[in-house]
Design an enzyme around this catalytic site. Structure first.
Site, PDB file in Angstrom:
ATOM      1  N   ASP A   1       1.807   8.562   0.848  1.00 44.68           N
ATOM      2  CA  ASP A   1       0.662   9.378   1.252  1.00 44.68           C
ATOM      3  C   ASP A   1      -0.366   9.414   0.131  1.00 44.68           C
ATOM      4  O   ASP A   1      -0.004   9.465  -1.041  1.00 44.68           O
ATOM      5  CB  ASP A   1       1.092  10.802   1.600  1.00 44.68           C
ATOM      6  CG  ASP A   1      -0.027  11.521   2.329  1.00 44.68           C
ATOM      7  OD1 ASP A   1      -0.235  11.245   3.521  1.00 44.68           O
ATOM      8  OD2 ASP A   1      -0.734  12.338   1.697  1.00 44.68           O
TER       9      ASP A   1
HETATM   10  C1  LIG Z   1      -9.023   6.628  -1.786  1.00 50.10           C
HETATM   11  C2  LIG Z   1      -8.662   5.505  -0.865  1.00 50.10           C
HETATM   12  C3  LIG Z   1      -7.816   5.692   0.233  1.00 50.10           C
HETATM   13  N1  LIG Z   1      -7.506   4.662   1.069  1.00 50.10           N
HETATM   14  C4  LIG Z   1      -6.641   4.848   2.247  1.00 50.10           C
HETATM   15  C5  LIG Z   1      -5.143   4.641   1.991  1.00 50.10           C
HETATM   16  C6  LIG Z   1      -4.514   5.305   3.191  1.00 50.10           C
HETATM   17  O1  LIG Z   1      -4.407   4.347   4.253  1.00 50.10           O
HETATM   18  C7  LIG Z   1      -5.540   6.382   3.584  1.00 50.10           C
HETATM   19  C8  LIG Z   1      -5.007   7.780   3.335  1.00 50.10           C
HETATM   20  O2  LIG Z   1      -4.345   8.230   4.467  1.00 50.10           O
HETATM   21  P1  LIG Z   1      -2.772   8.489   4.556  1.00 50.10           P
HETATM   22  O3  LIG Z   1      -2.580   9.685   5.424  1.00 50.10           O
HETATM   23  O4  LIG Z   1      -2.166   8.500   3.176  1.00 50.10           O
HETATM   24  O5  LIG Z   1      -2.206   7.184   5.270  1.00 50.10           O
HETATM   25  P2  LIG Z   1      -2.527   6.560   6.706  1.00 50.10           P
HETATM   26  O6  LIG Z   1      -2.672   7.632   7.748  1.00 50.10           O
HETATM   27  O7  LIG Z   1      -3.658   5.571   6.570  1.00 50.10           O
HETATM   28  O8  LIG Z   1      -1.214   5.707   6.978  1.00 50.10           O
HETATM   29  P3  LIG Z   1       0.316   6.241   7.147  1.00 50.10           P
HETATM   30  O9  LIG Z   1       0.327   7.753   7.077  1.00 50.10           O
HETATM   31  O10 LIG Z   1       0.771   5.724   8.484  1.00 50.10           O
HETATM   32  O11 LIG Z   1       1.049   5.604   5.998  1.00 50.10           O
HETATM   33  O12 LIG Z   1      -6.695   6.164   2.757  1.00 50.10           O
HETATM   34  C9  LIG Z   1      -8.012   3.389   0.825  1.00 50.10           C
HETATM   35  O13 LIG Z   1      -7.734   2.445   1.590  1.00 50.10           O
HETATM   36  N2  LIG Z   1      -8.820   3.184  -0.255  1.00 50.10           N
HETATM   37  C10 LIG Z   1      -9.181   4.169  -1.120  1.00 50.10           C
HETATM   38  O14 LIG Z   1      -9.933   3.914  -2.101  1.00 50.10           O
END
Ligand SMILES: Cc1cn([C@H]2C[C@H](O)[C@@H](COP(=O)(O)OP(=O)(O)OP(=O)(O)O)O2)c(=O)[nH]c1=O
Length: 202
Positions: free
Chosen positions: A71
């Site tokens: 997460d």
């Molecule tokens: C800060 C930042 C976040 N992110 C993304 C990563 C995660 O996919 C998302 C944060 O949401 P999460 O809730 O951590 O993850 P998700 O819903 O995408 O996937 P799952 O719960 O099924 O594992 O933000 C980036 O891709 N680049 C960035 O620079």
């Protein structure tokens, strides 16, 4: 080798795990991501990572599997920023991040029949000042919508970044060094996978 499952719908997490050469299947889980009352952000991200890994293990076809959950949350001025619900929320997030240093908290958990172990990684990211026209135009790219804090460092969001202290892969969504450490502790080091793929190609 125990089968590896990535309990995530995030394409970034899939790409990061592919980068280190692991073979795995993807099986997203759906959990309630509402923070508990007064929950600290570091406790929140670790709790969610563990819940995703444990829920993934419960559903895994093979109980011998190693299941990864993760997460990512952006924290600025005590505000927890998950994925923005709409353009107005994304714009608010970027206005708050503009010209400031914020924390990106990512937890990774590995669940197996032996239990569930987690690592929390906190990275500091500094943004330059972001202008209103940029915020509007950035939303149009579609990039902010599914990302914590409303930006993607691996995409167009990189133009806002002035500096980074910590783990780049953790900001994108999965801290690779710490993930490898969890596999090492589980008795299935990443290098053993490299070795067996090298032997197979001989
Ligand atoms: C800060 C930042 C976040 N992110 C993304 C990563 C995660 O996919 C998302 C944060 O949401 P999460 O809730 O951590 O993850 P998700 O819903 O995408 O996937 P799952 O719960 O099924 O594992 O933000 C980036 O891709 N680049 C960035 O620079």
């Amino acid at each position: 080798m125990r089968p590896v499952v990535l309990a995530s719908a995030s394409p970034r997490r899939r790409e990061l795990l592919e980068q280190i050469g692991l073979s795995f299947t993807v099986a997203p889980v759906d959990i309630d991501e509402t923070p508990l009352p007064d929950e600290r952000p570091d406790h929140y991200v670790e709790r969610l990572a563990r819940q995703k890994a444990e829920a993934g293990l419960t559903r895994a076809a093979d109980p011998n599997s190693l299941v990864i959950g993760s997460d990512t949350t952006v924290v600025c001025e005590d505000r927890i920023m998950a994925k923005p619900a709409n353009e107005a929320e994304a714009a608010d997030m970027l206005r708050l991040l503009s010209g400031r240093t914020h924390k990106v908290m990512t937890a990774v958990a590995l669940a197996g029949e032996y239990g569930c172990y987690a690592r929390l990684v906190i990275t500091e990211v500094r943004f330059r000042e972001i202008f209103e026209e940029e915020i509007k135009a950035y939303w149009q790219t579609g990039e902010p919508a599914d990302k914590a804090g409303g930006y993607g460092i691996q995409g167009g969001g990189a133009v806002f970044v002035d500096g980074l202290w910590g783990s780049y892969s953790a900001v994108v969504g999965l801290p690779l060094q710490e993930t490898a450490e969890l596999f090492e502790e589980a008795g299935q080091p990443v290098w053993s996978v490299w070795l067996s793929s090298a032997e197979m190609s001989l």
